[in-house]
Write a protein that holds these residues in place. Structure first.
Motif, short mmCIF file in Angstrom:
data_model
loop_
_atom_site.label_atom_id
_atom_site.label_comp_id
_atom_site.label_asym_id
_atom_site.label_seq_id
_atom_site.Cartn_x
_atom_site.Cartn_y
_atom_site.Cartn_z
N ARG A 1 68.04 76.97 49.61
CA ARG A 1 66.70 77.56 49.73
C ARG A 1 66.57 78.57 51.14
N ALA A 2 67.02 77.98 52.16
CA ALA A 2 67.17 78.78 53.13
C ALA A 2 68.02 80.09 53.09
N ALA A 3 69.12 79.94 52.42
CA ALA A 3 70.29 80.84 52.20
C ALA A 3 69.82 81.99 51.32
N VAL A 4 69.05 81.51 50.24
CA VAL A 4 68.51 82.33 49.19
C VAL A 4 67.31 83.27 49.94
N THR A 5 66.64 82.46 50.71
CA THR A 5 65.43 83.30 51.35
C THR A 5 65.88 84.24 52.27
N ALA A 6 67.09 84.09 52.94
CA ALA A 6 67.59 84.79 53.97
C ALA A 6 68.11 85.97 53.31
N LEU A 7 68.31 86.20 52.04
CA LEU A 7 68.82 87.39 51.42
C LEU A 7 67.56 88.58 51.66
N GLY A 8 66.44 88.12 51.92
CA GLY A 8 65.50 89.00 52.29
C GLY A 8 64.75 89.64 51.11
N HIS A 9 64.80 88.82 50.09
CA HIS A 9 63.76 89.40 48.68
C HIS A 9 62.81 88.33 48.46
N GLY A 10 62.11 87.81 49.34
CA GLY A 10 61.27 86.84 49.34
C GLY A 10 61.46 85.51 49.40
N GLU A 11 60.69 84.68 49.50
CA GLU A 11 60.86 83.05 49.73
C GLU A 11 61.51 82.63 48.47
N ALA A 12 62.64 81.67 48.29
CA ALA A 12 63.25 81.01 47.38
C ALA A 12 62.14 80.00 46.87
N ARG A 13 61.44 80.35 45.68
CA ARG A 13 60.37 79.24 45.10
C ARG A 13 60.85 78.38 44.06
N PHE A 14 61.92 78.69 43.39
CA PHE A 14 62.37 78.01 42.36
C PHE A 14 63.79 77.37 42.69
N LEU A 15 64.19 76.41 42.20
CA LEU A 15 65.32 75.54 42.03
C LEU A 15 65.79 75.19 40.56
N ALA A 16 66.87 75.48 40.12
CA ALA A 16 67.54 75.10 38.87
C ALA A 16 68.57 74.07 39.23
N TYR A 17 68.35 73.03 38.47
CA TYR A 17 69.45 71.89 38.88
C TYR A 17 70.53 72.14 38.24
N PRO A 18 71.63 72.03 38.77
CA PRO A 18 73.04 72.01 38.20
C PRO A 18 73.25 71.03 37.16
N TYR A 19 73.72 71.50 36.03
CA TYR A 19 73.88 70.57 35.03
C TYR A 19 72.58 70.19 34.42
N GLY A 20 71.64 70.50 34.80
CA GLY A 20 70.25 70.10 34.26
C GLY A 20 69.96 68.74 34.85
N GLU A 21 70.72 68.18 35.72
CA GLU A 21 70.55 66.85 36.24
C GLU A 21 69.69 66.46 37.30
N HIS A 22 68.76 65.40 37.13
CA HIS A 22 67.64 65.20 37.92
C HIS A 22 67.13 63.78 37.68
N ASP A 23 66.66 63.25 38.64
CA ASP A 23 65.89 61.78 38.63
C ASP A 23 64.75 61.94 39.65
N ARG A 24 63.96 60.84 39.54
CA ARG A 24 63.02 60.74 40.46
C ARG A 24 62.97 61.06 41.92
N ARG A 25 64.29 60.45 42.56
CA ARG A 25 64.64 60.92 44.07
C ARG A 25 64.90 62.45 44.15
N VAL A 26 65.57 63.05 43.26
CA VAL A 26 65.96 64.45 43.37
C VAL A 26 64.78 65.26 43.38
N ARG A 27 63.73 64.76 42.37
CA ARG A 27 62.65 65.59 42.22
C ARG A 27 61.91 65.62 43.41
N ALA A 28 61.60 64.50 43.94
CA ALA A 28 60.93 64.27 45.31
C ALA A 28 61.40 64.90 46.34
N ARG A 29 62.75 65.12 46.44
CA ARG A 29 63.43 65.89 47.56
C ARG A 29 63.29 67.13 47.36
#
Length: 989
Positions: A454-482
């Motif tokens: 998130r910090a690296a994408v924000t540092a590109l200078g085009h606004g704050e990184a607001r979205f995340l796309a989970y690689p492979y579409g994989e997520h669970d309760r812990r990943v969503r909370a983090r």
């Protein structure tokens, strides 16, 4: 009528009263009224609320329409507040509705108060953007042209006196037509809420009927309405199931709980059962009209693309789309009538704003170079925005995650190319740092990946990184909370158990994946019939996630030291009328800056941006001010009478200097006595005194109170300043204790007002002007507090303190507090800790502080209790009949504790100070009963401290080991320490 007559109206207004079928002489009585504004009374047969409002609007002659219910009492400035928000660009406005104190105290009024408070907090955080469920016609203004354009209220929804639906219908049509709806928190009215429990249940049933009708009238709205009543939750599904059963048992249960509510019972069991009975009534009402229609074909959809190029590599070819097929897919979507949305639209939809049926967001994972060469021209041709999800460690590189499994290399976009994409309407988002399987990462690695990307994408200078796309579409309760704690606004998954994005799945937004074999026809079919994940697979994923979380916790160290790497943030301020930033701590190599944006000294709010250290930063701040703080900026210009630049004039815009009409222009000749209490800090004290000497307010004296000094070094420093500037005076208080030192300053002061600050604080040059502005806002203000900004965030200790005490520095809107405002500020009021401000910056009418007896010398730093004296004096001011004004234009900068040991010591002191102050209230018969009633809510508040602090802190910094434990230990020790401190004061000296 009396409160409307008493409103401030600097321009012509008319009052139109529609009598809808009354037979008790109401119309005749209104006709005899003599009011200071023109009144027109319309008498009609009973046709329902919508027809009555339409009749009033048809008879109106003004540019703006303000609808009020007949059970409302309004504040004098209500019309002005609506006018401000409308002139700032809103097309429709709702204000803050509180419960009138004459209303009965029961579960219904308590629930309404809670809803209003929670809505205000949520809307304040969202910048005042409104969703469907936020609109109430009890206090609603709208531009006449917009009201006419959408055809007014739908009479069918409230015909024959039925309840609900007409306000939702109106706002839906307004939003669909592109109207801008905003919340005006200072437009306050009070509703006299006199409704029986039986009437309330009947209203919920009628609301269900109206919502069922609305879901048919507006395809796509049914999903929003269902989410507002938790239709997809376990509780909601249970209520829907119970609504289909024979209603005799439900009516028996209903009659018993109605009797308890009407008798004034307010226990948790009664409240819980009554809420469930209402839910059943709602769903039963909806069922009698055929139920809520939640058509899959009308929901918001998100598409997931990857490379847009011809690829023969069998490892990745199925995820690509050829340029020719991509162009055909986009043409098919356009011809099918799809509306293309951007990230702002999606986030507003997640907050409750309905979007047009067949709205779709395009997302592109991995940031392949082919997106620039093949996808961007096609989208630009149709004016379609998109989101590109970047693997941050591979910017300008290649698809290393695929190459590791035998695939060929595909080039990824460089930072410069991403900048070009942003200029063509593409928003950069995160796709993790290295495209890892996030569910398999250890907790520390997961936090570092999410925060770092998130910090690296924000540092590109085009606004704050607001979205995340989970690689492979994989997520669970812990990943969503983090993901949530890392600061993302939402996250993209692939197939989920739900078909469409909604508030309840913000961190697992379903997407339709588009591949090599997807024809345009198949794409349209997939959007109309989105795939859902098998429930068994959902259970499997979540169970594995819980197991993985337990294993990750077992591998994790017991506590991370605060010396772990922290992304430093440069804290500064910037006045739009100026040409340079200013800060308490010079910039070093920080790549992020938090900027307090001001206009003529008045804080508008904060923006957090990438920092380059070049003149480009100032342009980014100005652009962000319009983008993120446009409403308060326009409101300031309107109040000052200044011209508002058009959107095409805002690039590089710089306002003229402050005029006498500026809302932050303060005129006063009252002497202000500033008291700074210090002890054995002679080396750092000159920094504080230099800032005091630079204040622009002239009738001022500075009293430096030397508290129980161990040597004469402080006296020597102050005497040097006094020799050059006779505004400085030295006062010695031999007895240790901050309250004693403050009382010594009170005794020596000569001013009309007495201002206090600390020796680790740097005051702004306009600080005293801000305090005076607070006193001038209302005649009954006896205490003013100000904005206490964080001076630096260079390590974990400072970051934790900044997150823990966010109420010091986050609020940039003025607030008032008096004993009539309990409904506005929640059940803990007026004993709420932190809500009023802090002793680092506050001021008093000198005579009122003397009348109150000064500060309690058993409380405060330097005593056994270590704190609590500011909380105590705030409450005493309120109980004495005064008002407290929080004035953000009174700005100071606070240097937080920079090492862990000092931080833990301070957190312990905050704990002891809080419960010591509460113990004092408990021992006082006049406040004991009020305090005891608030104990359950107070315990709940304490239980939420860790969660709320961690949420603000994010994953970039770990909470210091033992910080919460030290504060809780202080909570336990505070009562005993207060009793010991009281006994020590009572001993003869």
């Amino acid at each position: 009528m009396a409160s409307i007559a008493a409103t401030v109206r600097p321009w012509p207004c008319e009052l139109i009263v529609v009598v809808d079928g009354s037979t008790d002489g109401t119309a005749e009585a209104l006709g005899r009224l003599v009011l200071p504004l023109p009144i027109k009374v319309l008498d009609q047969p009973n046709r329902g609320a919508a027809a009555a409002r339409n009749a009033g609007a048809a008879a109106a002659r003004g540019r703006f329409l303000l609808f009020l219910d007949d059970d409302m009492v309004v504040e004098p400035d209500l019309i002005i507040e609506h006018d401000k928000t409308l002139l700032a660009g809103a097309d429709a406005v709702v204000g803050h509705i509180q419960i009138d104190e004459r209303s009965p105290v029961n579960i219904l009024t308590r629930g309404a108060e809670r809803w209003a408070f929670e809505r205000r907090v949520r809307l304040d955080l969202s910048g005042g953007r409104l969703g469907v469920e936020d609109f109430l016609t009890g206090q609603l203004s709208v531009r006449t042209e917009w009201f006419t354009r959408v055809g007014g209220f739908d009479r069918a929804l409230t015909a024959h006196g039925t309840f609900g639906g007409e306000d939702t219908d109106l706002v839906y049509r307004l939003l669909q037509e592109g109207a801008r709806a905003r919340f005006a928190p200072n437009a306050v009215s009070y509703q006299r809420y006199v409704v029986s429990a039986e009437q309330n249940i009947r209203q919920w049933a009628q609301a269900g009927q109206s919502d069922a009708m609305l879901s048919r009238k507006h395809p796509g709205l049914g999903a929003v309405l269902s989410a507002g009543h938790r239709g997809d939750t376990i509780e909601g599904r249970l209520a829907q199931a119970l609504s289909t059963l024979p209603q005799a048992p439900v009516r028996a249960l209903s009659s018993r709980v109605v009797e308890r509510v009407d008798r004034g019972r307010m226990d948790l069991a009664t409240e819980f059962v009554f809420a469930k009975v209402r839910d059943i009534a709602y769903w039963n009402g909806a069922r009698t009209r055929g139920g809520l229609v939640r058509s899959a074909a009308t929901g918001v959809s998100i598409l997931a693309y990857h490379a847009i190029e011809e690829i023969d590599d069998p490892k990745v070819a199925r995820y690509s789309v050829t340029p020719e097929r991509f162009a055909a897919q986009i043409s098919a979507l356009v011809e099918a009538g799809y509306t293309f949305i951007d990230g702002d639209d999606l986030l507003e939809h997640l907050e409750g704003r309905p979007l047009k049926p067949r709205s779709v967001l395009l997302t592109f994972d991995d940031a392949y170079e082919s997106m620039l060469t093949h996808a961007a021209p096609v989208l630009e041709k149709h004016g379609i925005p998109a989101v590109v999800c970047v693997v941050s460690d591979e910017i300008g590189g290649y698809n290393a995650w695929d190459v590791a499994h035998g695939a060929g290399k595909l080039p990824l976009l460089t930072a410069e190319q991403l900048g070009e994409m942003h200029g063509r309407g593409w928003e950069p988002a995160s796709h993790s740092r290295r495209h890892a399987h996030l569910t398999t990462l250890r907790d520390d690695d997961l936090r570092a990946d999410l925060a770092g990307s998130r910090a690296a994408v924000t540092a590109l200078g085009h606004g704050e990184a607001r979205f995340l796309a989970y690689p492979y579409g994989e997520h669970d309760r812990r990943v969503r909370a983090r993901t949530r704690r890392a600061g993302y606004s939402a996250a993209f998954a692939l197939s989920t158990a739900r078909a469409h994005p909604a508030r309840g799945n913000r961190y697992a937004l379903p997407r339709v994946e588009v591949g090599r074999e997807t024809t345009p026809v198949e794409l349209l079919h997939a959007l109309a019939h989105p795939a859902r994940l098998d429930p068994r697979e959902v259970v499997r994923r979540e169970v594995l996630g819980i197991v993985g979380g337990v294993l990750a916790a077992a591998k994790r160290p017991v506590a991370r030291p605060l010396s772990s790497p922290v992304t430093a943030i440069w804290c500064c301020d910037f006045d739009l009328a100026g040409d340079a930033t200013s800060s308490m701590v010079p910039p070093r190599d920080e790549t992020t800056m938090r900027v307090l944006v001001r206009l003529h000294g008045e804080p508008l709010g904060y923006v957090t941006l990438p920092r380059t250290g070049t003149p480009r930063d100032l342009g980014e701040i100005r652009a962000a001010a319009w983008r993120e703080l446009g409403d308060p900026l326009v409101a300031h210009l309107i109040e000052e009478g200044a011209a508002i630049p058009e959107e095409n004039e805002r690039d590089g815009w710089r306002p003229a200097g402050q005029t006498r009409n500026c809302p932050n222009h303060v005129v006063s000749d009252a002497l202000v006595s500033v008291v700074v209490c210090t002890r054995n800090r002679s080396e750092s004290l000159p920094d504080c005194l230099d800032r005091l000497a630079a204040v622009t307010y002239r009738p001022v004296e500075f009293l430096i109170v030397d508290n129980a000094p161990s040597d004469d070094s402080t006296r020597e420093v102050v005497e040097r300043y006094a020799a050059a500037d006779d505004r400085f005076r030295y006062v010695r208080e031999p007895r240790p204790g901050l309250s004693r030192a403050r009382n010594a300053g009170l005794a020596a002061a000569r001013g009309c007002y007495l201002a206090y600050t600390d020796d680790d604080v740097a005051v702004d040059s306009g600080w005293i002007h801000g305090l005076i502005r607070g006193f001038q806002r209302r005649d009954d203000v006896t205490c003013v507090t100000g904005l206490v900004c964080t001076a630096a965030i260079s390590n974990g200790s400072e970051a934790y303190f900044d997150a823990r005490l966010a109420s010091w520095s986050a609020r940039c809107r003025p607030q008032f507090f008096d004993m009539s405002m309990g409904d506005r500020y929640g059940v803990l009021y007026p004993f709420s800790a932190g809500i009023f401000g802090t002793g680092a910056s506050f001021a008093f009418q000198r005579e009122r502080l003397i009348r109150a007896g000064g500060f309690d010398e058993a409380l405060g730093a330097g005593t056994l209790t270590r704190g609590g004296e500011d909380l105590d004096i705030f409450v005493r001011m309120l109980l004495d009949g005064g008002a407290i004004a929080y004035e953000p234009s009174a700005v100071v900068w606070h240097h937080h504790r920079a090492d862990e040991a000092s931080l833990l010591k301070q957190m312990y002191g905050y704990g002891t100070g809080l419960t010591a102050y509460l113990t004092k209230l408990l021992l006082d018969p006049s406040t004991r009963t009020q305090l005891l009633k608030r104990v359950p809510a107070g315990l709940l508040k304490i239980a939420q401290i860790r969660t709320q602090t961690n949420a603000r802190l994010g994953d970039a910094v770990a909470a210091p080991a033992g910080a919460m434990r030290r504060e809780l230990t202080g909570f336990l020790a505070g009562p005993l320490l207060y009793l010991r401190a009281r006994r020590a004061l009572e001993r003869p000296r």
